[in-house]
Design a protein around this motif. Sequence first.
Motif, PDB file in Angstrom:
ATOM      1  N   TRP A  69      -4.506   2.453  -3.762  1.00  0.00           N
ATOM      2  CA  TRP A  69      -3.541   2.224  -2.759  1.00  0.00           C
ATOM      3  C   TRP A  69      -4.192   1.474  -1.605  1.00  0.00           C
TER       4      TRP A  69
ATOM      5  N   LYS B 124       0.906   4.068  -2.897  1.00  0.00           N
ATOM      6  CA  LYS B 124       0.476   5.438  -2.517  1.00  0.00           C
ATOM      7  C   LYS B 124       1.638   6.617  -2.978  1.00  0.00           C
TER       8      LYS B 124
ATOM      9  N   GLU C 109       0.653  -1.206   0.079  1.00  0.00           N
ATOM     10  CA  GLU C 109      -0.139   0.067   0.171  1.00  0.00           C
ATOM     11  C   GLU C 109       0.854   1.347  -0.039  1.00  0.00           C
TER      12      GLU C 109
END
Length: 399
Positions: A353, A346, A342
């Motif tokens: 994300w 991001k 994640e």
Amino acid sequence: MRQTWRWFGPEDRVAIDDMLQAGVEGVVSALHHIPTGDIWSPEEIAKRQQLIAHKKDGSASGLSWEVVESLPVSEDIKQQKGNWRTHIANYKESLHNLADAGIEVICYNFMPVLDWTRTNLVHRLPTGATCMRFDFIDFALFDLHILERQGASEDYPDDVQSEAARRFAELDDAGRALLAESIIFGLPGDAEAPSMANVRNNLAQYDRISTDQLRRHFIAFLEEVVPVAQTLGLRLCCHPDDPPFNLLGLPRIMSTEADYKIIMDAVDLPANGITLCTGSLGARPDNDAVGMMERMGDRVHFLHLRNVVLEGSDIRGSFYEAEHLGGHVDMVGMVGAVLKEEAKRKAAGRSDWSIPMRPDHGLDILDDQNRKAQPGYPAIGRLKGLAELRGIMFALSHA
């Protein structure tokens, strides 16, 4: 990690109000009442969204339908016969309707005939909790002596056949019926289990379909629907076989990381993705679910987090569903790998994300045993699992 919860619809004995008390952020649902192969209409999708958006008293729940599980793939598509082309066209239209409704993640599977398979839906643990269990000997008993599938004896070693015969001789009619009912329970959300005659008939349809041929049919399906999903901004994600090994002589093509790599490479678009189920993959000792997240995480669109205890080291073996932190899968390592993925997404500016996850299955504990919800989907057992997973998430992401 987006915390979601599976809801089977208005007949589910775990209500929207219960989910709110569990602290979930979004809902995973499906239109199980619509026959497989038919179109999910805008009206039916909107009805389900409205149910999710409201509590029992009619006030707003603050929840929305965020993940579809599942938009089923028909047997005609898997076999490329009958109405398979119409069913693919209907699937595409359903994708358009879901996109128009703002739902972006669609989970499905490509398992022939049966969905998840267990031999006992209420296996009692020493604590008094109950869970679902797959006993390989009992499954062989069913295949050899209840279903009496032609050629079944070729699929089991002599010692397994001998023990299966002994157990069969000791079972009364009620025990045999209960075992058969547990095994052919059918797709989650179905109103009733398929009959034995239907199971035999459906199995016969795959007599001439090899593993390679089923995989070709799967790729042909993906070549049709994935570009549509990509254009619509949707994320399709295939659930692994459950359990991830051959059963009833049927071909299995989504049981290992290598199986997923073939499919991801064959239709190499971001919309063609993975439902990473730690319980299904974890039921096979040579699968590395954490490593799969680390290596293929960019294509993981949905997470089922549950655990299993393996009762042996064979590829095809017995297992039972465990507490979320108490089984074969390293759940701390898994959550850590998800958080790393994640962060990577991001940093790359990906809008997806935050990966939706749900506490998959759970032990029936406390009042769950009186509620008798959908097998594997208790209220308190899943709440306990979600709390444990949430604890890992917060601990690993704590500054």
